[in-house]
Design an enzyme around this catalytic site. Sequence first.
Site, PDB file in Angstrom:
ATOM      1  N   HIS A  69      30.290  58.611  73.613  1.00 23.83           N
ATOM      2  CA  HIS A  69      30.824  57.280  73.306  1.00 23.83           C
ATOM      3  C   HIS A  69      30.200  56.208  74.329  1.00 23.83           C
ATOM      4  O   HIS A  69      29.887  56.456  75.335  1.00 23.83           O
ATOM      5  CB  HIS A  69      32.357  57.136  73.567  1.00 23.83           C
ATOM      6  CG  HIS A  69      32.938  55.980  73.302  1.00 23.83           C
ATOM      7  ND1 HIS A  69      33.055  55.375  72.045  1.00 23.83           N
ATOM      8  CD2 HIS A  69      33.452  55.254  74.317  1.00 23.83           C
ATOM      9  CE1 HIS A  69      33.813  54.219  72.004  1.00 23.83           C
ATOM     10  NE2 HIS A  69      33.859  54.080  73.383  1.00 23.83           N
ATOM     11  N   CYS A  87      29.894  52.599  67.928  1.00 25.02           N
ATOM     12  CA  CYS A  87      30.121  52.119  69.253  1.00 25.02           C
ATOM     13  C   CYS A  87      28.737  52.067  69.799  1.00 25.02           C
ATOM     14  O   CYS A  87      28.555  51.228  70.686  1.00 25.02           O
ATOM     15  CB  CYS A  87      31.032  52.995  70.168  1.00 25.02           C
ATOM     16  SG  CYS A  87      30.189  54.843  70.244  1.00 25.02           S
TER      17      CYS A  87
END
Length: 895
Positions: free
Chosen positions: A842, A563
Amino acid sequence: MTTTNKIDLYLANNLEELNKRADDNPSIQKAKSSSCAQITHVIETAWAEAKKAELINDEERAYVLYMRLFACFTALKQAKDIAHNQSSVQYYQKGAFLWWEKADQLSASLKARYDAKNAVKIEEERKIQAAIDEEASLEKSISPKLLYKYLNELKKNILLIDMRSTTDYDQSHMRTSACIHIPADLMNGKGWTSWGVESALTDQNACTKFKQRASYDYIVLFDDDSYENNLKAGHCLMGLKQAIFSFDRDVKLKHEPLILDGGYEDWMTYYPGENTAPLISRKPFGELRSFEVSYPDDVYVPEEVPADVTTNAQPEAATITSAIVPQIDRTRKPINNQKPESNVIESDELPIQQIEEEQPTPIIPPVIVVKEQPEIPDRSMKPIQPIGPTSSVNQELPNIPIVPDITAHPSSVTPIISNTTNISSEIPKLIDKNVNKNDSNRENIPPTDVSKFPILNRETLPIYRPFNRTVPINNTDEQYKKKFDAVTGRKVIIDVKSNRYITDIPENETNKTPIHITPSVNRDTKPILTQQTRHQIAYDYRAITGDLQVNGRTGLKNLGNSCYMNSIIQSLSFNLKLTNYFLSGDFIKDINTKNKFGSGGLVVKEWFKLIYLLWCQQYSYVAPQPFKYVVGTLQKAYLGTQQQDAHEFLVFLLDALHEDLNQATRPRIEELKSENFKTDRQFAEASKKSFLSHNKSIIIDLFYGLFKSTTICLLCSYNSIRFDAFAMNSVPIPRVRQCSLDDCLDLFREFEYLRGDERYECSNCKRVSEKKRRLDIWELPKIFIVHFKRFRLQQTHYIKNETLIRYPISNIDFSHWSQTPSPSNYSLVAVVNHYGSMNSGHYTSFCNDGKQWYYCNDHAIRVAEKSELEHNVHAYLLFYSSLPQQQLRLPSIPN
């Protein structure tokens, strides 16, 4: 404390529960009404226990005990006999500060761990509920992807009934014992009944399984290519389904029989390795499901893009070379199926399209290779199909100029394109040998050694600096290494032998670059992206069409903690000045294959392919594995699936793109000194000219500005000035709950003090002295990137600053932050967000195309509102642009 050996959480689910446990202890309540002597006894006992808990990394118990100690100290000050025991308060005064500091440190760590634990728990509950909802939604049909999941991951007990012709079944069928064959003509027009099927079946195994159909969780029926919503009442699938479900009074099934949507054709397209043999598709190109194929075990894999794709396309004139050769064990291939290897030629220039006579594309039989694919692709979307009014291959589609020697994807297969010039490049070497091989799966990798080569430090506290690891320069025997400065985003070159910074590698080192062989090609015509090449790129990136996302935006599949990479790729791609430079093909003439700092053009060529897929508005999402592999060959940390820092990756990527496009001649220059110039402006212009003599590319033009560094000796007050180029501005965050971007920039401009080991000899008084130093923005870049320093090292672990930072979005005047005239009208085009902690995080991004904000979360993209940005506590990187968003330029692709 280290993350790896901390005792698992066991006392509470969050800090609130832990605080309640600390307050509700009977000894604390008793201490509030006790004498000083009794309270000090409790303090000494609890303090010893707290130290033990901290020593064994029991954070929860240590936190509770430190909080109780502070409560005991408060009780001590209020004890009934305190008037005669003031010395006790004075004795424990320093201890109380220590307890509070320890508790504060532990609370930050525990909060992050609780958040991560709860996030995992919530995610597990979500997955369980999603599985329940998914199963509840199964009414009449099932997709190939879900069937594969039920068979292989969830291990459901499923009876598969293949109703194709006997000829087709014998040629190829599902490789599982739970699949039986009931051909459509079994009943010969007599009508479908369960007892009739049992009587007509001659295969004993099939008959036994059919009789036991009530014991299966599901029964799945399929033929060649039917969809449930298109079935007529008299279809064989409907006939058998009604016979065993609606009209069979003796056998009660657990679930209504399901139709496999797309039939065996779709199943075979998605999962060729799950079948006994390959099946040549009889469908025309426009009906092909997907280029994305899974190869779990011993698999039949075509050596090129499927013949159906290329049959109707023009022969490829320009070449796509395989610069990155996949690691294939060719000893296990059948000899009779091996393909001849292409001639390998290294080229320092781009082969241009050559006119050839059109020849039919041969159908190359599939060959067997051994399990090479690392994962099963996501097949929730429908396969690749051209978008537009028709599905014909002859329609005009958006296209792009091609870099003919763009590399193939690093999978188990190197596609071979017929009718092309055979050109390939050498495998790039893995040059980063300083990455710690024992790094755990962390969000950031801290520096390994910052003492040997100190980098300009912007804070007195130890702050995490990405890329303080050194990276060897290509083909220089590792004598010269480059390192990146987290504040400026610039790299510096270090001569390892002399332990000194240098401006350039000596000229006698340049002869170590590899010799390139120039191909004999026609360079009179500009290369173009043909249909076949476009399909090859989509094939390499496992492009999925399916239901296109909002406004044709394309997502990026997460390849395992990638990510950080996806968020940066999306954010950079929405700077349309840069994107159009690649999509228009202008970058081709600027590629520098001889630059000893670059990748020989590999990074920009792969970036071009990725950008094209993101903006051609034909795909729902793509898997950026080829691009990840190319950058991983330059920085080994990006090869694996460990989480990395997005800011660190952005520094690396901008430098990699720049060096592949660098047109500067790199003359050797002398170091500039401020005393040789009358004014700061003259010194700044000379410094900028010196920098540009080494660096000339669109990356420099768009992303680089100029810092002014002022250092003052505290002994003789000598004022030293220098100017440095920067690619981004890393700013500290005030330790408050809420602040503005201006507050961060104000803090950035404050003086820092160089004391202790940071002292060095003053060039004026020649004494090792303390100094103070500050950075100012002298000249702003066209695209101004701001990085928030959310992570700081506190003792043995990193702490994230969760301060809400208010940042402007449009019509911003940054001129008051620059000491020279700069563009006064900036707009925010992208924001990279970080969720979670240092140990588990994330990344996502907000991106703007000039008309609409989007929220990009790996493969998923949705429309975003400005209000989301205004209350965004997760902002990590801001991309401001003084350039108006351009209209995308996508030339047409000839057939």
